[in-house]
Design a protein around this motif. Structure first.
Motif, PDB file in Angstrom:
ATOM      1  N   SER A 136       8.619  -6.252   4.907  1.00 39.70           N
ATOM      2  CA  SER A 136       9.196  -5.252   6.019  1.00 39.70           C
ATOM      3  C   SER A 136       8.259  -5.068   7.116  1.00 39.70           C
ATOM      4  CB  SER A 136      10.002  -4.178   5.421  1.00 39.70           C
ATOM      5  OG  SER A 136      10.825  -3.572   6.556  1.00 39.70           O
ATOM      6  N   PRO A 137       8.150  -5.827   7.828  1.00 37.53           N
ATOM      7  CA  PRO A 137       7.108  -5.897   9.081  1.00 37.53           C
ATOM      8  C   PRO A 137       7.554  -4.589  10.077  1.00 37.53           C
ATOM      9  CG  PRO A 137       8.443  -7.841   9.490  1.00 37.53           C
ATOM     10  CD  PRO A 137       8.870  -7.332   8.197  1.00 37.53           C
ATOM     11  N   LYS A 138       8.662  -4.074   9.996  1.00 40.73           N
ATOM     12  CA  LYS A 138       9.305  -3.009  11.022  1.00 40.73           C
ATOM     13  C   LYS A 138       8.734  -1.664  10.283  1.00 40.73           C
ATOM     14  CE  LYS A 138      13.550  -4.566  13.177  1.00 40.73           C
ATOM     15  NZ  LYS A 138      14.704  -4.030  13.755  1.00 40.73           N
ATOM     16  N   VAL A 139       8.277  -1.507   9.146  1.00 44.54           N
ATOM     17  CA  VAL A 139       7.709  -0.465   8.757  1.00 44.54           C
ATOM     18  C   VAL A 139       6.247  -0.145   8.915  1.00 44.54           C
ATOM     19  CG1 VAL A 139       9.772  -0.066   6.963  1.00 44.54           C
ATOM     20  CG2 VAL A 139       7.500  -1.290   6.304  1.00 44.54           C
ATOM     21  N   VAL A 140       5.521  -1.244   9.495  1.00 45.72           N
ATOM     22  CA  VAL A 140       4.252  -1.061   9.898  1.00 45.72           C
ATOM     23  C   VAL A 140       4.100  -0.016  10.648  1.00 45.72           C
ATOM     24  CG1 VAL A 140       2.110  -1.968  10.816  1.00 45.72           C
ATOM     25  CG2 VAL A 140       3.547  -3.338   9.132  1.00 45.72           C
ATOM     26  N   GLU A 141       2.995   1.134  10.494  1.00 45.96           N
ATOM     27  CA  GLU A 141       2.872   2.189  11.476  1.00 45.96           C
ATOM     28  C   GLU A 141       1.546   2.250  11.959  1.00 45.96           C
ATOM     29  OE1 GLU A 141       3.696   5.410   8.652  1.00 45.96           O
ATOM     30  OE2 GLU A 141       5.817   5.017   8.590  1.00 45.96           O
ATOM     31  N   PRO A 142       1.368   2.784  12.859  1.00 51.28           N
ATOM     32  CA  PRO A 142      -0.107   3.180  13.425  1.00 51.28           C
ATOM     33  C   PRO A 142      -1.140   3.589  12.589  1.00 51.28           C
ATOM     34  CG  PRO A 142       1.727   4.083  14.894  1.00 51.28           C
ATOM     35  CD  PRO A 142       2.192   3.605  13.667  1.00 51.28           C
ATOM     36  N   ALA A 143      -0.555   4.156  11.238  1.00 50.94           N
ATOM     37  CA  ALA A 143      -1.604   4.711  10.382  1.00 50.94           C
ATOM     38  C   ALA A 143      -1.947   3.562   9.221  1.00 50.94           C
ATOM     39  CB  ALA A 143      -0.804   5.738   9.319  1.00 50.94           C
ATOM     40  N   ASP A 144      -1.271   2.502   9.465  1.00 46.56           N
ATOM     41  CA  ASP A 144      -1.657   1.358   8.722  1.00 46.56           C
ATOM     42  C   ASP A 144      -2.772   0.510   9.454  1.00 46.56           C
ATOM     43  OD1 ASP A 144       0.273   1.363   6.439  1.00 46.56           O
ATOM     44  OD2 ASP A 144       1.654   0.888   8.203  1.00 46.56           O
ATOM     45  N   LEU A 145      -2.820   0.402  10.510  1.00 46.64           N
ATOM     46  CA  LEU A 145      -3.863   0.085  11.245  1.00 46.64           C
ATOM     47  C   LEU A 145      -4.877   0.874  11.489  1.00 46.64           C
ATOM     48  CD1 LEU A 145      -1.912  -1.872  14.046  1.00 46.64           C
ATOM     49  CD2 LEU A 145      -2.321  -2.704  11.854  1.00 46.64           C
TER      50      LEU A 145
END
Length: 188
Positions: A136-145
């Motif tokens: 689910s690419p929409k759930v990628v958040e700034p915290a992941d990066l």
């Protein structure tokens, strides 16, 4: 009606392989360069598709001159392919990961369940991102990066990781949809 890939052992996908005698010389060379593997035979049905695919793959998976080490790019390929259930890409890249790690057993453990494979923090972050973008690419958040930055990833490395994840999702969908079978050599 049964699936044609199960009805005839000579069939390699839901599309037939290209008639090699009618292919342009450069596409016949691609077939030879890739040992006439099933995936390139199927893509060669449309020579332009085979050319585009092989060029992008060759660029993204060059042994040197990329942002991420080859082992990390292969890790991404394995995690994405296992998550998607793309047997062709999973078996191919598990073998490639085993070769680059010089540890085929570890590569197989990663393919079976990367959560239990004893990954380093850096590998775990890449695997987590690969799984998240795949599901689910929409759930990628700034915290992941940010987690990747904290582990020492540069912006270009993060972009290459996302590119590799996205490319394998693209590739998996092509091969899953076409039902491309892994070559027999991958089972020995």
């Amino acid at each position: 009606m049964s699936d044609p890939i199960l009805a005839d052992d000579a069939v390699i996908s839901r599309l037939g392989p290209a008639d090699e005698s009618g292919l342009p010389d450069d596409v016949r060379a691609l077939l030879a360069d890739h040992h006439h593997e099933n995936w390139i035979q199927v893509l060669s049905v449309n020579p332009d598709t085979a050319r585009r695919f092989a060029a992008y793959f060759g660029s993204l998976f060059a042994a040197k001159g990329r942002q991420l080490p080859l082992a990390e790019r292969e890790l991404i390929a394995v995690v994405v392919s296992a998550t998607n259930g793309c047997g062709l890409c999973e078996i191919h890249h598990t073998r490639a990961l085993g070769d680059v790690l010089d540890d085929p057993a570890r590569a197989r453990r990663i393919a079976l369940d990367h959560h239990l494979a004893g990954l380093s923090p850096r590998e775990t972050a890449l695997a987590h991102l690969a799984e998240k973008i795949t599901r689910s690419p929409k759930v990628v958040e700034p915290a992941d990066l940010q987690q990747l930055r904290t582990l020492g990833f540069s912006e270009p490395e993060i972009l290459e990781a996302v590119e590799t994840i996205a490319w394998f999702n693209h590739t998996n969908r092509i091969f899953i949809s076409l039902g491309v079978l892994p070559d027999e050599k991958h089972f020995h």
